[in-house]
Design a protein around this motif. Structure first.
Motif, PDB file in Angstrom:
ATOM      1  N   GLU A  89      87.884  -7.074   0.329  1.00 31.64           N
ATOM      2  CA  GLU A  89      86.685  -7.303  -0.479  1.00 31.64           C
ATOM      3  C   GLU A  89      85.878  -8.470   0.091  1.00 31.64           C
ATOM      4  OE1 GLU A  89      85.703  -5.245  -2.525  1.00 31.64           O
ATOM      5  OE2 GLU A  89      87.521  -4.088  -2.832  1.00 31.64           O
ATOM      6  N   ARG A 138      88.208  -7.037   8.006  1.00 36.00           N
ATOM      7  CA  ARG A 138      87.187  -7.480   7.057  1.00 36.00           C
ATOM      8  C   ARG A 138      86.637  -6.308   6.246  1.00 36.00           C
ATOM      9  NH1 ARG A 138      85.513 -12.618   7.432  1.00 36.00           N
ATOM     10  NH2 ARG A 138      86.310 -13.835   9.197  1.00 36.00           N
ATOM     11  N   LEU A 139      86.443  -5.175   6.898  1.00 38.70           N
ATOM     12  CA  LEU A 139      85.968  -3.994   6.172  1.00 38.70           C
ATOM     13  C   LEU A 139      86.985  -3.508   5.157  1.00 38.70           C
ATOM     14  CD1 LEU A 139      84.347  -2.015   9.121  1.00 38.70           C
ATOM     15  CD2 LEU A 139      83.136  -3.034   7.186  1.00 38.70           C
ATOM     16  N   ASP A 141      83.686  -6.132   1.284  1.00 41.66           N
ATOM     17  CA  ASP A 141      83.191  -5.012   2.085  1.00 41.66           C
ATOM     18  C   ASP A 141      83.844  -3.688   1.716  1.00 41.66           C
ATOM     19  OD1 ASP A 141      81.420  -6.621   3.476  1.00 41.66           O
ATOM     20  OD2 ASP A 141      82.852  -7.086   5.046  1.00 41.66           O
ATOM     21  N   GLY A 144      82.025  -2.161  -0.826  1.00 38.01           N
ATOM     22  CA  GLY A 144      80.597  -2.130  -0.530  1.00 38.01           C
ATOM     23  C   GLY A 144      80.152  -0.850   0.129  1.00 38.01           C
ATOM     24  N   VAL A 145      81.105   0.051   0.426  1.00 34.49           N
ATOM     25  CA  VAL A 145      80.813   1.329   1.073  1.00 34.49           C
ATOM     26  C   VAL A 145      81.400   2.450   0.227  1.00 34.49           C
ATOM     27  CG1 VAL A 145      81.242   2.762   3.121  1.00 34.49           C
ATOM     28  CG2 VAL A 145      80.795   0.312   3.388  1.00 34.49           C
ATOM     29  N   ALA A 204      80.975  -6.521  10.716  1.00 31.56           N
ATOM     30  CA  ALA A 204      81.318  -5.826   9.476  1.00 31.56           C
ATOM     31  C   ALA A 204      80.107  -5.703   8.567  1.00 31.56           C
ATOM     32  CB  ALA A 204      82.455  -6.563   8.763  1.00 31.56           C
ATOM     33  N   ARG A 205      79.306  -6.761   8.502  1.00 35.21           N
ATOM     34  CA  ARG A 205      78.097  -6.728   7.675  1.00 35.21           C
ATOM     35  C   ARG A 205      77.136  -5.647   8.178  1.00 35.21           C
ATOM     36  NH1 ARG A 205      76.110 -11.396   9.003  1.00 35.21           N
ATOM     37  NH2 ARG A 205      74.523 -10.498  10.374  1.00 35.21           N
ATOM     38  N   VAL A 247      78.452  -2.165   7.131  1.00 39.34           N
ATOM     39  CA  VAL A 247      78.183  -1.866   5.724  1.00 39.34           C
ATOM     40  C   VAL A 247      76.715  -1.505   5.523  1.00 39.34           C
ATOM     41  CG1 VAL A 247      78.137  -2.843   3.392  1.00 39.34           C
ATOM     42  CG2 VAL A 247      80.101  -3.266   4.884  1.00 39.34           C
ATOM     43  N   GLN A 298      82.765 -10.897  11.312  1.00 40.39           N
ATOM     44  CA  GLN A 298      82.120 -10.843   9.998  1.00 40.39           C
ATOM     45  C   GLN A 298      80.718 -10.254  10.103  1.00 40.39           C
ATOM     46  OE1 GLN A 298      80.934 -14.638   8.109  1.00 40.39           O
ATOM     47  NE2 GLN A 298      82.083 -13.943   6.334  1.00 40.39           N
TER      48      GLN A 298
END
Length: 244
Positions: A57, A53-54, A59, A62-63, A20-21, A24, A17
Motif C-alpha cells: 500500500e 512497492r506496487l 499502490d 491504487g490499481v 511504481a508511481r 499506477v 518509487q
C-alpha cells in the motif's frame, strides 16, 4: 535527438518509487479510457524493488488489478519455478500480492523449445491485442500500454543483445539459443513489438550501468540495443549513480 522523458532520482529506492508511481498512473489512465491495461513486465534484479512497492500500500489498492493483462518482455528458457525465471520473480515480488485473476497473467513458457515458445507467445500477444494478423497496430486496445525494461551493463534490453541478428527481426516474438549471457536459450519481444507499444519505461540504477546508459543517451547504436528503443515513446527513470 532526445525525445524521451528523463527522470533522475537521488537513490535507487526513490527511482523504484517513481517507476511504481508511473506504473499506477499509466494503469489508471488506460483503465479509465478503455477499461483495460496491458503491461509487459521485465525480469532481472532492478525491477524487483519497483514490484515490491506496487505490491504494498498505497499502490496495491491504487490499481484495479482485475482490469490488468500481464505479459512479459522476455524470458529465460527455464521452468516457471526456477530461480532464474522472470515469471517467478514477478510472481513472488508482485503478482502473488495483488488481486489479479490467473486468466489475466500470460507467462512465456520458458520450459519449452525457444522457437516453439516464441511462436506460441506471439499467438498469445495477438489474442490479447486483438491483432490476429499483420504488424503491431498503434491504436488503443491493439498495443501494449506499457513495457517495463531494464538495461544490462552491455547495453542489452529484454533479451536483445549487442550486434545480435534478432535486432533485425520482423517477428513480434523470437527465440534465441546463443545468448551471450546465461542461460543461452531465451524468448524475447523484438524491437518492432517493443516500439509499437504506447510507452516504454527503462528503469536504470547503479554506477555499474553508467557507461551503458551514457551510450543510450548518446543515440541509436546497434552495439547498445536499448538505444534502439523509440525515443518518442521512452520514459527513462534512473538514479544519480547511473548518470555517472
Amino acid at each position: 535527438m532526445r525525445g524521451f522523458d528523463l527522470e533522475v532520482l537521488p537513490t535507487a529506492a526513490l527511482a523504484a518509487q517513481a517507476a511504481a508511481r508511473r506504473f499506477v498512473a499509466a494503469a489508471n489512465d488506460a483503465i479509465r479510457s478503455r477499461g483495460e491495461f496491458v503491461v509487459a513486465l521485465s525480469g532481472g534484479s532492478t525491477p524487483r524493488s519497483m514490484y515490491a512497492r506496487l505490491a504494498a500500500e498505497p499502490d496495491a489498492s491504487g490499481v484495479n488489478w482485475s482490469r490488468v493483462q500481464v505479459l512479459w518482455g522476455d524470458e529465460r528458457c527455464v521452468p516457471p519455478d526456477h530461480a532464474a525465471s522472470n515469471y517467478r520473480m514477478a510472481r513472488e515480488a508482485l503478482l502473488d500480492h495483488v488481486s489479479i485473476p490467473a486468466a489475466n497473467v500470460h507467462r512465456i513458457r520458458g520450459e519449452d523449445d525457444p522457437a516453439e515458445a516464441a511462436t506460441a507467445y506471439e499467438r498469445v500477444i495477438r489474442d490479447v491485442l486483438r491483432t490476429p494478423l499483420g504488424p503491431p497496430r498503434d491504436a488503443p486496445g491493439a498495443r501494449i500500454d506499457l513495457v517495463l525494461l531494464g538495461l544490462g551493463e552491455d547495453g542489452h534490453t529484454a533479451s536483445l543483445f549487442p550486434g545480435h541478428p534478432l535486432l533485425d527481426s520482423s517477428d513480434l516474438v523470437a527465440g534465441l539459443d546463443d545468448s551471450p549471457k546465461p542461460p543461452p536459450e531465451r524468448i524475447t519481444l523484438t524491437l518492432p513489438a517493443l516500439n509499437a507499444s504506447h510507452r516504454l519505461m527503462l528503469l536504470v540504477t547503479g554506477a555499474d550501468k553508467a557507461p551503458a546508459l551514457a551510450r543510450v543517451l548518446a543515440g541509436p547504436d546497434r552495439g547498445t540495443p536499448a538505444s534502439l528503443l523509440d525515443r518518442d515513446r521512452l520514459d527513462l527513470v534512473a538514479d544519480e549513480a547511473a548518470l555517472g
